[in-house]
Write a protein that holds these residues in place. Structure first.
Motif, PDB file in Angstrom:
ATOM      1  N   PRO A 177       1.997  12.872  11.699  1.00 50.68           N
ATOM      2  CA  PRO A 177       0.713  12.204  11.532  1.00 50.68           C
ATOM      3  C   PRO A 177       0.914  10.763  11.115  1.00 50.68           C
ATOM      4  O   PRO A 177       1.870  10.438  10.419  1.00 50.68           O
ATOM      5  N   ALA A 178       0.013   9.921  11.537  1.00 46.21           N
ATOM      6  CA  ALA A 178       0.200   8.478  11.347  1.00 46.21           C
ATOM      7  C   ALA A 178       0.417   8.108   9.892  1.00 46.21           C
ATOM      8  O   ALA A 178       1.137   7.181   9.585  1.00 46.21           O
ATOM      9  N   GLY A 179      -0.181   8.847   8.961  1.00 41.78           N
ATOM     10  CA  GLY A 179      -0.070   8.474   7.556  1.00 41.78           C
ATOM     11  C   GLY A 179       1.249   8.829   6.907  1.00 41.78           C
ATOM     12  O   GLY A 179       1.553   8.333   5.842  1.00 41.78           O
ATOM     13  N   VAL A 180       2.024   9.672   7.545  1.00 37.74           N
ATOM     14  CA  VAL A 180       3.243  10.155   6.889  1.00 37.74           C
ATOM     15  C   VAL A 180       4.216   9.027   6.607  1.00 37.74           C
ATOM     16  O   VAL A 180       4.842   8.974   5.567  1.00 37.74           O
ATOM     17  N   ALA A 181       4.342   8.092   7.529  1.00 37.73           N
ATOM     18  CA  ALA A 181       5.361   7.048   7.394  1.00 37.73           C
ATOM     19  C   ALA A 181       5.023   6.062   6.297  1.00 37.73           C
ATOM     20  O   ALA A 181       5.881   5.398   5.773  1.00 37.73           O
ATOM     21  N   THR A 182       3.732   5.936   5.933  1.00 30.56           N
ATOM     22  CA  THR A 182       3.361   4.873   5.007  1.00 30.56           C
ATOM     23  C   THR A 182       2.735   5.387   3.705  1.00 30.56           C
ATOM     24  O   THR A 182       2.674   4.664   2.730  1.00 30.56           O
ATOM     25  N   THR A 183       2.229   6.623   3.695  1.00 25.92           N
ATOM     26  CA  THR A 183       1.579   7.132   2.499  1.00 25.92           C
ATOM     27  C   THR A 183       2.620   7.694   1.545  1.00 25.92           C
ATOM     28  O   THR A 183       3.379   8.586   1.909  1.00 25.92           O
ATOM     29  N   PRO A 184       2.685   7.197   0.309  1.00 26.98           N
ATOM     30  CA  PRO A 184       3.715   7.690  -0.609  1.00 26.98           C
ATOM     31  C   PRO A 184       3.520   9.161  -0.948  1.00 26.98           C
ATOM     32  O   PRO A 184       2.414   9.605  -1.218  1.00 26.98           O
ATOM     33  N   PHE A 185       4.641   9.915  -0.898  1.00 29.41           N
ATOM     34  CA  PHE A 185       4.710  11.234  -1.487  1.00 29.41           C
ATOM     35  C   PHE A 185       3.628  12.175  -0.955  1.00 29.41           C
ATOM     36  O   PHE A 185       2.718  12.593  -1.656  1.00 29.41           O
ATOM     37  N   VAL A 186       3.737  12.525   0.318  1.00 26.63           N
ATOM     38  CA  VAL A 186       2.697  13.311   0.958  1.00 26.63           C
ATOM     39  C   VAL A 186       2.876  14.810   0.734  1.00 26.63           C
ATOM     40  O   VAL A 186       2.012  15.585   1.081  1.00 26.63           O
ATOM     41  N   PRO A 232      15.880   0.411   5.837  1.00 25.35           N
ATOM     42  CA  PRO A 232      15.206  -0.767   6.379  1.00 25.35           C
ATOM     43  C   PRO A 232      13.785  -0.494   6.861  1.00 25.35           C
ATOM     44  O   PRO A 232      12.915  -1.346   6.741  1.00 25.35           O
ATOM     45  N   ASP A 233      13.541   0.715   7.390  1.00 26.44           N
ATOM     46  CA  ASP A 233      12.221   1.001   7.932  1.00 26.44           C
ATOM     47  C   ASP A 233      11.237   1.524   6.884  1.00 26.44           C
ATOM     48  O   ASP A 233      10.090   1.825   7.205  1.00 26.44           O
ATOM     49  N   ARG A 234      11.650   1.605   5.629  1.00 27.32           N
ATOM     50  CA  ARG A 234      10.751   2.093   4.577  1.00 27.32           C
ATOM     51  C   ARG A 234      10.708   1.170   3.357  1.00 27.32           C
ATOM     52  O   ARG A 234      10.196   1.547   2.303  1.00 27.32           O
ATOM     53  N   ARG A 235      11.203  -0.038   3.494  1.00 24.63           N
ATOM     54  CA  ARG A 235      11.285  -0.921   2.329  1.00 24.63           C
ATOM     55  C   ARG A 235       9.909  -1.311   1.792  1.00 24.63           C
ATOM     56  O   ARG A 235       9.682  -1.327   0.578  1.00 24.63           O
ATOM     57  N   GLU A 236       8.996  -1.642   2.659  1.00 23.67           N
ATOM     58  CA  GLU A 236       7.660  -2.004   2.178  1.00 23.67           C
ATOM     59  C   GLU A 236       6.941  -0.791   1.609  1.00 23.67           C
ATOM     60  O   GLU A 236       6.149  -0.922   0.672  1.00 23.67           O
ATOM     61  N   GLN A 237       7.188   0.365   2.176  1.00 25.88           N
ATOM     62  CA  GLN A 237       6.662   1.594   1.598  1.00 25.88           C
ATOM     63  C   GLN A 237       7.182   1.764   0.174  1.00 25.88           C
ATOM     64  O   GLN A 237       6.437   2.147  -0.727  1.00 25.88           O
ATOM     65  N   ALA A 238       8.462   1.444  -0.032  1.00 32.31           N
ATOM     66  CA  ALA A 238       9.054   1.572  -1.365  1.00 32.31           C
ATOM     67  C   ALA A 238       8.355   0.663  -2.363  1.00 32.31           C
ATOM     68  O   ALA A 238       8.140   1.043  -3.525  1.00 32.31           O
ATOM     69  N   ARG A 239       7.980  -0.529  -1.932  1.00 32.18           N
ATOM     70  CA  ARG A 239       7.304  -1.465  -2.840  1.00 32.18           C
ATOM     71  C   ARG A 239       6.005  -0.851  -3.359  1.00 32.18           C
ATOM     72  O   ARG A 239       5.714  -0.879  -4.567  1.00 32.18           O
ATOM     73  N   ALA A 240       5.218  -0.291  -2.435  1.00 31.01           N
ATOM     74  CA  ALA A 240       3.955   0.335  -2.837  1.00 31.01           C
ATOM     75  C   ALA A 240       4.205   1.535  -3.749  1.00 31.01           C
ATOM     76  O   ALA A 240       3.441   1.786  -4.696  1.00 31.01           O
ATOM     77  N   GLU A 241       5.269   2.269  -3.480  1.00 34.24           N
ATOM     78  CA  GLU A 241       5.577   3.448  -4.290  1.00 34.24           C
ATOM     79  C   GLU A 241       6.004   3.059  -5.706  1.00 34.24           C
ATOM     80  O   GLU A 241       5.605   3.714  -6.687  1.00 34.24           O
ATOM     81  N   PHE A 242       6.810   2.011  -5.835  1.00 35.59           N
ATOM     82  CA  PHE A 242       7.192   1.547  -7.168  1.00 35.59           C
ATOM     83  C   PHE A 242       5.961   1.130  -7.965  1.00 35.59           C
ATOM     84  O   PHE A 242       5.827   1.450  -9.155  1.00 35.59           O
ATOM     85  N   GLU A 243       5.058   0.407  -7.324  1.00 36.36           N
ATOM     86  CA  GLU A 243       3.847  -0.042  -8.013  1.00 36.36           C
ATOM     87  C   GLU A 243       2.981   1.140  -8.436  1.00 36.36           C
ATOM     88  O   GLU A 243       2.391   1.145  -9.530  1.00 36.36           O
ATOM     89  N   ALA A 244       2.909   2.174  -7.556  1.00 37.68           N
ATOM     90  CA  ALA A 244       2.133   3.365  -7.899  1.00 37.68           C
ATOM     91  C   ALA A 244       2.754   4.100  -9.078  1.00 37.68           C
ATOM     92  O   ALA A 244       2.050   4.625  -9.952  1.00 37.68           O
ATOM     93  N   VAL A 245       4.070   4.154  -9.129  1.00 36.03           N
ATOM     94  CA  VAL A 245       4.759   4.787 -10.252  1.00 36.03           C
ATOM     95  C   VAL A 245       4.448   4.062 -11.545  1.00 36.03           C
ATOM     96  O   VAL A 245       4.141   4.676 -12.582  1.00 36.03           O
TER      97      VAL A 245
END
Length: 519
Positions: free
Chosen positions: A34-43, A329-342
């Motif tokens: 699903p489209a959200g899996v790649a970008t939504t943290p911790f599904v 490399p393909d999840r670095r921006e996702q990681a940024r959002a995840e760190f902020e959410a943590v």
């Protein structure tokens, strides 16, 4: 950002199941998430996470403490086998290794590498970085061990042996990928499923062609049967040389090649047969029953390591997973959002502050990076990564005053005191020492980095540069020449006389004993 400072994104490209031979790759396919899996943290929704720490590994899993112990034990055993075979009972890894063990395919899928924006379905993968490495496993998959053992073998090879031919590296990795453990006895050399059949229905590559393959060769990087044959035949060649007790002369072969001998000339001088003769030997070996029946037994210490285990809060698990994503490399921006959410849930979470600091530094936002590292250090002053990144921060500073360099040195000295195996921390310390004019300390730190990671060209160039600054021209020139002696095996044979070339680095690539006869 500079290649000599922080772990580059390219260095973290996941080494996926593509290293498997083609017959095994048929089982690996791309799935549509699903489209959200790649970008939504911790599904996914796992309830119980534990961390198991063995002497050399950290295992984070949602599959329970018992399974976590099993994973840690398997990797300790794999390391022991490699160490006993090649390194007189010791191994180094240049960066710490964290193993994530997911209880099922769905949970792993939310954290797997992506291809064209979609998650790739696989049973395990190895994610490399300069500061730390990761192995990710689907604990419900049948093929999980072979995939990651192949990649872990590469990590051990790259960390402990100097540069070797591509076929040797891949052959050894395949050879070790199927190890079977019973008590204190380990069997290696088992044929990967389908390997013999694949080889029997395909014409073998000429040895001259196999031995000439390099890491930038098309056959090594392109897909299809040619690459599959390269991996399979590399395994067969290592199996043959091991069985015939000829692998111990690999140092002679490499030395002859470095002196300009052709493949066939080097084969003749090393093993007493030309490349064409070796072609016939390999075909006869495959056709005989010996390859199927040969098993090599290695005895290891069956004593179970002492483990430490602890339950993990979900917010801390999320921070660790974000750190994994940061190295992809393909999840670095996702990681940024995840760190902020943590940090929104737990403002003093040290891994999240450290990770954000790294990303800020990667953006050349030095001030925000410094604040993040300070908060990370305040939350966990014993985290070697925090001190490492803080030292890199001083290297990246706009002005290299003596005070800034001294602060950076103190941070890096603290990092290597907390974790002496961090090769890049030693190398960065060497750079700062050289910048301060302390060439002796700089050279010493870079030599330590090379002991931990002998194939890293950046370290070789850095040390050579310091030697030239000291006007040690001959030493610098010698360092930059291809090594005449790569490693010294004692697998049932002794190398030829040294003929004037230098010994390998202490502890690097020296086998500890005779390999037992196959049973």
């Amino acid at each position: 950002m500079g290649d000599d400072a922080l772990p580059a994104a390219a260095a973290g490209t996941a080494m996926l199941s593509k290293r498997l031979t083609g017959w095994a790759l048929m089982a690996v396919c791309v799935i549509i998430q699903p489209a959200g899996v790649a970008t939504t943290p911790f599904v996914y929704a796992a309830e119980h996470w534990v961390e198991i720490k063995s002497p050399r590994f950290s295992v984070i899993t949602d599959a329970g403490e018992k399974r976590g112990h099993e994973v840690a034990t398997r990797f300790e055993q794999m390391r022991a086998v490699f160490s006993n075979l090649f390194l007189k009972g010791r191994t180094d890894t240049p960066a710490p290794l964290t193993i994530f063990g997911f209880r099922n395919t769905k949970d792993l899928g939310a954290h797997s590498p992506q291809w064209k924006g979609k998650a790739v379905e696989l049973s395990g993968y190895f994610q490399q970085g300069r500061d730390r490495n990761f192995i990710v496993l689907d604990l419900s998959a049948q093929q999980r061990w072979r995939v990651v053992f192949h990649e872990y073998a590469h990590l051990l090879i790259n960390s402990n042996l100097q540069q070797m031919p591509s076929w040797f590296d891949e052959g050894i990795a395949e050879f070790l990928s199927t190890l079977s453990i019973e008590g204190d006895t380990v069997q290696i050399g088992l044929a990967p499923e389908g390997q013999e059949q694949f080889l029997s229905v395909n014409q073998l590559m000429p040895v001259e062609e196999l031995f000439a393959v390099q890491r930038d060769s098309s056959i090594y990087n392109d897909g299809g049967d040619h690459r599959s044959l390269f991996y399979a035949q590399s395994w067969l060649m290592v199996h043959y040389l091991m069985d015939k007790k000829l692998l111990g002369k690999m140092d002679d072969y490499v030395a002859d090649r470095n002196r300009g001998a052709s493949v066939s000339e080097a084969c003749l001088q090393t093993w007493g047969m030309t490349a064409r003769s070796l072609d016939r030997e390999l075909k006869d070996y495959l056709a005989g029953a010996h390859v199927a029946s040969s098993r090599f037994k290695v005895t290891i210490d069956a004593t179970k390591p002492v483990y430490a285990s602890r339950a993990l809060d979900r917010v801390d698990v999320d921070a660790e997973l974000a750190d994994l994503h940061m190295h992809m490399p393909d999840r670095r921006e996702q990681a940024r959002a995840e760190f902020e959410a943590v940090l929104a849930r737990k403002p003093d979470q040290p891994v999240a502050h450290r990770g954000l600091g790294y990303l800020y530094l990667d953006d050349d936002d030095v001030e925000r990076a410094a604040r993040s590292f300070q908060r990370a250090a305040a939350a966990d002053s014993d985290d070697p990564y925090v001190h490492y990144y803080a030292g890199v921060l001083r290297l990246r500073a706009s002005s290299h005053t003596s005070e800034e360099i001294a602060r950076g040195r103190r941070e890096l000295e603290q990092a290597v005191a907390l974790n002496p195996g961090m090769a890049d921390a030693h190398a960065t310390l060497g750079q700062l020492c050289a910048m301060a004019g302390d060439y002796e300390m700089g050279a010493s730190a870079l030599r330590r980095a090379l002991l931990l990671k002998p194939r890293e060209e950046r370290y070789v160039l850095g040390l050579a540069n310091i030697l030239m600054l000291q006007k040690q021209w001959d030493a610098a020139e010698s360092l930059l020449r291809p090594p005449a002696l790569i490693l010294s095996f004692r697998l049932g044979s002794r190398p030829r006389s040294t003929r004037g070339y230098s010994s390998p680095q202490p502890g690097k690539g020296v086998l500890s004993h005779q390999l037992p006869s196959p049973s």
